[in-house]
Enzyme design. Structure first.
Site: not given
Ligand code: GRF
Length: 200
Positions: A7, A9, A85, A102, A104, A145, A174
């Site tokens: 988490g 992001n 995922l 999303n 990526h 994607d 990101e």
């Molecule tokens: C990471 O591989 C990121 O690049 C992709 O999702 C994975 C985990 O991201 N977006 P997060 O730290 O759970 O946000």
């Protein structure tokens, strides 16, 4: 917000909302893994959070129905996939057309599509010998994607990079472009014209 893992992001979005740079609020965090730290991050910030079990739901269809019901009950107007995922069910994509973003960890259309997630992406970039990589935010459509690209930001691939060092460099961008994409969406500054997304 739909998450599967640590988490970071999500955290970047929480920080942006709390700093007032995003004109919106996170109304719900759902994760398909009960131990996803993303759930803990949400709880630490008083955001409703729930684990949704695909096993308990019994099928992909039912799993996505549960998610859609929870999104609607929470009044979500935008869905952000932040390290999520599973493939989003078509009933959710149709209910939230041009309202699912999303992130990526590569420069779409390179190194994306089925199976291209997490470290697999960075391993493929290094194996190919690419000189730059980066991150992409895009709207989600019924292919993987594939939806309209919102923002992209590149990073160099350096001599001696490992999938871990490259992943860390990509993760920093990101955490920049995802909050910026959500900020633009909430400000009504993303115009969609077929495949093309315009920042107004
Ligand atoms: C990471 O591989 C990121 O690049 C992709 O999702 C994975 C985990 O991201 N977006 P997060 O730290 O759970 O946000």
């Amino acid at each position: 917000m739909l998450c599967s893992g640590g988490g970071t992001n999500l955290q970047a979005l929480i920080d942006a909302v709390e700093a007032g740079t995003i004109d919106g609020q996170i109304v719900l965090v759902l994760a398909n893994a009960s131990k996803a730290y993303a759930l803990e991050r949400a709880r630490q910030h008083g955001i409703p959070a729930a684990f949704v079990s695909k096993k308990q739901a019994g099928s992909d269809e039912a799993f996505n129905d549960v998610i859609l019901d929870k999104l609607r009950a929470a009044g979500a107007e935008l869905v952000v996939l932040a390290g999520y995922l599973p493939i989003v069910g078509r009933q959710i994509v149709r209910a939230y057309e041009h309202r699912i973003i999303n992130i990526h960890p590569a420069l779409i259309p390179a190194f994306c599509g089925p199976g291209m997630y997490g470290h697999h992406v960075h391993e493929a970039v290094l194996a190919y010998g690419a000189k730059i990589s980066g991150a992409t935010t895009h709207f989600v459509d019924e292919q993987v994607d594939h939806g309209g690209v919102i923002l992209q930001r590149s990073v160099p691939v350096l001599e001696g990079d490992t999938p871990e060092t490259l992943a860390a460099r990509v993760l920093t961008v990101e955490h920049e472009i995802l909050p910026e994409s959500v900020r633009l969406f909430c400000a009504g500054k993303l115009g969609v014209d077929g495949r093309h997304v315009h920042v107004l």
